[in-house]
Design an enzyme around this catalytic site. Structure first.
Site, short mmCIF file in Angstrom:
data_model
loop_
_atom_site.label_atom_id
_atom_site.label_comp_id
_atom_site.label_asym_id
_atom_site.label_seq_id
_atom_site.Cartn_x
_atom_site.Cartn_y
_atom_site.Cartn_z
N HIS A 268 -21.65 14.34 57.07
CA HIS A 268 -20.45 14.41 56.23
C HIS A 268 -19.97 13.00 55.84
CE1 HIS A 268 -16.53 16.30 55.01
NE2 HIS A 268 -16.09 15.09 55.30
N GLU A 269 -19.80 12.14 56.83
CA GLU A 269 -19.28 10.80 56.54
C GLU A 269 -20.30 9.97 55.74
OE1 GLU A 269 -16.16 10.45 57.04
OE2 GLU A 269 -15.92 12.19 58.38
N GLU A 298 -14.36 14.59 48.69
CA GLU A 298 -14.74 15.65 49.61
C GLU A 298 -15.92 16.46 49.07
OE1 GLU A 298 -13.39 15.20 52.38
OE2 GLU A 298 -13.95 16.99 53.47
ZN ZN Z 1 -14.33 14.24 54.44
#
Ligand code: ZN
Length: 504
Positions: A268-269, A298
């Site tokens: 995710h990061e 996001e």
């Molecule tokens: Zn995030």
């Protein structure tokens, strides 16, 4: 790089000079706060806190100065500005207005209130004591209403707060968006809870930290995260930070009995970091060298986490190397079991631990409550009951305590309202991106061939390289040919989860 984007003129302007000074100050503040949560010794925290406050005050002085106003007005008076200067002026005007409309002493009071409220919330969460936090929350809401009075609004007051995180977002658009999600996800989840469940018992097996670190390295290599301009460290909660395209760092957290946690937080990061690192050199270290909105940021982290990282193709790609790290006792678990376990869907109380399918239901609860708060339709005392009723309605479960209910998130104690919807918008953007991508490149084939960098190049050309040059809505219509909508997202969810749970 394209002639269309030339920053030569912008770099000669007073606006660039002033915003560059703010940028350089922010580099210092960023590193101080990064250091503070990734292992800095406690002894120096007081002086580091003073340094951070000093830097913030110096940056604020420049941001609200007469020089800044004059620099913006000077450029606004010119015609035919190039794309980079025009975008910088738009952005500067937005930031200047939002800072100058609210009196400084009110901002200072609010900042002191949220610092205190955050401590009260932490204790209230541990003690399951909503009543202790309620008066602080009521005051934070009142301040936000005052801010809206100063700043004005179009449509309904809450729109001003939504716009802070996603330019142009309104309750009218979100009502349609969440309406579509509700009509799909709620019945789909019901069918899933009645179907045969996925066995994921092996994911809680003990995996020592050194092995989890090796897995992090494997994942960052597969995704093409440039460690010459980035770095992974550990913190209590994973996040991404840095200086834009020059250097972007990420963090994760290791739990002995949940190696999926660090795996998926690293993916995710890394998604956030690849966006930051992929911007065109013309805007490097300028005020446009940033993600265009919370929702679009996001969308990138979730694209890598869910669309790539939770795909069967990705599991096939990493399986042999993963098993080599985990050890012989894992050899008996087939790749299909990992893939299915990584996609298990079930109702749960905690947003940050929710799976891909139910995640947006958690967001919908928060959106509907925030909307009601700013429409004057609910008082603070009524929030726990309203929260629990919505969890019952959408997820079919009732939180046993406020600790795992209305008190779980830090956002409100920090003063943030209007933030939550960007998480769901990110999921929808990601599905919309996938729909367009499928017409041009073969995502699955590229993953299987260990060529994820070609997917990143595609995303870079359509999204990453522009930074803040285009507003988010235009960025998406320019390459997908349509406005943000939930249609691709619900189709993607239906397809994926009907397959996983044999519901077709
Ligand atoms: Zn995030």
């Amino acid at each position: 790089m394209s002639q269309l984007y030339d920053s030569t003129f912008f770099k000669t302007t007073k606006l660039f000079e002033l915003t560059d000074r703010i940028f350089l100050l922010s580099c210092g503040a960023t590193m101080l706060s990064f250091d503070a949560v990734t292992g800095a010794p406690k002894g120096g925290s007081a002086v580091r806190g003073r340094a951070e406050a000093y830097i913030a005050a110096e940056a604020f002085k420049i941001a609200v100065s007469d020089e800044m106003r004059a620099a913006i007005e000077e450029l606004e008076a010119l015609e035919n500005l190039d794309a980079i200067t025009a975008a910088a002026v738009r952005q500067a005007r937005r930031e200047y207005d939002s800072r100058c409309k609210i009196p400084v002493h009110i901002m200072r009071e609010f900042s002191e209130l949220t610092t205190e409220a955050n401590h009260v919330w932490e204790d209230a969460k541990v003690a399951n004591d909503f009543k202790a936090f309620a008066p602080y929350l009521a005051r934070i809401i009142d301040y936000n209403k005052t801010f809206i009075d100063y700043r004005g609004y179009t449509g309904v007051p809450y729109n001003t707060l939504l716009d802070d995180y996603e330019l142009g977002m309104t309750t009218d658009k979100l009502d349609i968006f969440f309406g579509t999600l509700k009509n799909t996800i709620v019945p789909l989840l019901k069918r899933i809870t009645e179907a045969e469940q996925i066995d994921d018992s092996f994911v809680t097996r003990y995996v020592p930290k050194d092995k989890q670190k090796a897995i992090s390295e494997l994942l960052m290599n597969k995704l093409g995260y440039d460690r010459n301009r980035g770095q992974l460290r550990e913190s209590a909660h994973p996040f991404t930070t840095g200086f834009g395209s020059a250097e972007t760092r990420i963090t994760t957290h290791y739990y002995d009995q949940s190696f999926f946690y660090s795996m998926y937080s690293v993916i995710h990061e890394t998604g956030h970091a690849l966006y930051e690192l992929g911007k065109m050199p013309e805007i490097a270290s300028t005020m446009l060298d940033d993600g265009v909105s919370m929702g679009v940021h996001e969308s990138q982290s979730r694209f890598y986490e869910n669309v790539i990282g939770r795909s069967r193709a990705f599991w096939e790609l990493i399986y042999d190397e993963l098993i080599a790290i985990l050890g012989d006792e894992w050899k008996g678990i087939p790749v299909e079991s990992f893939y299915r376990a990584a996609n298990k869907a079930e109702p749960s109380f905690i947003r940050t631990e929710a799976d891909e399918l139910t995640y947006s239901l958690h967001i919908m609860v928060r959106y509907e409550i925030e909307k009601a708060i700013f429409a004057g339709g609910v008082s603070v005392d009524e929030l726990p009951e309203l929260w629990n009723a919505k969890y019952k309605e959408y997820l079919g479960i009732t939180p046993p305590t406020d600790t795992v209910g209305v008190l779980q998130d830090t956002h409100w104690s920090g003063g943030s309202f209007g933030y939550f919807p960007s998480y769901s918008l990110g999921n929808a953007y990601a599905a919309q991106i996938l729909n367009t991508m499928n017409k041009e490149i073969d995502l699955e084939a590229l993953i299987r061939a260990d060529k994820i960098s070609e997917i990143t190049t595609w995303l870079g050309e359509k999204i990453h390289k522009f930074g803040k040059i285009k507003p988010p809505a235009q960025l998406f219509t320019d390459f997908t040919g349509e406005d943000l909508n939930a249609e691709h997202y619900v189709k993607y969810l239906n397809n994926k989860f009907e397959g996983l749970y044999n519901l077709k």
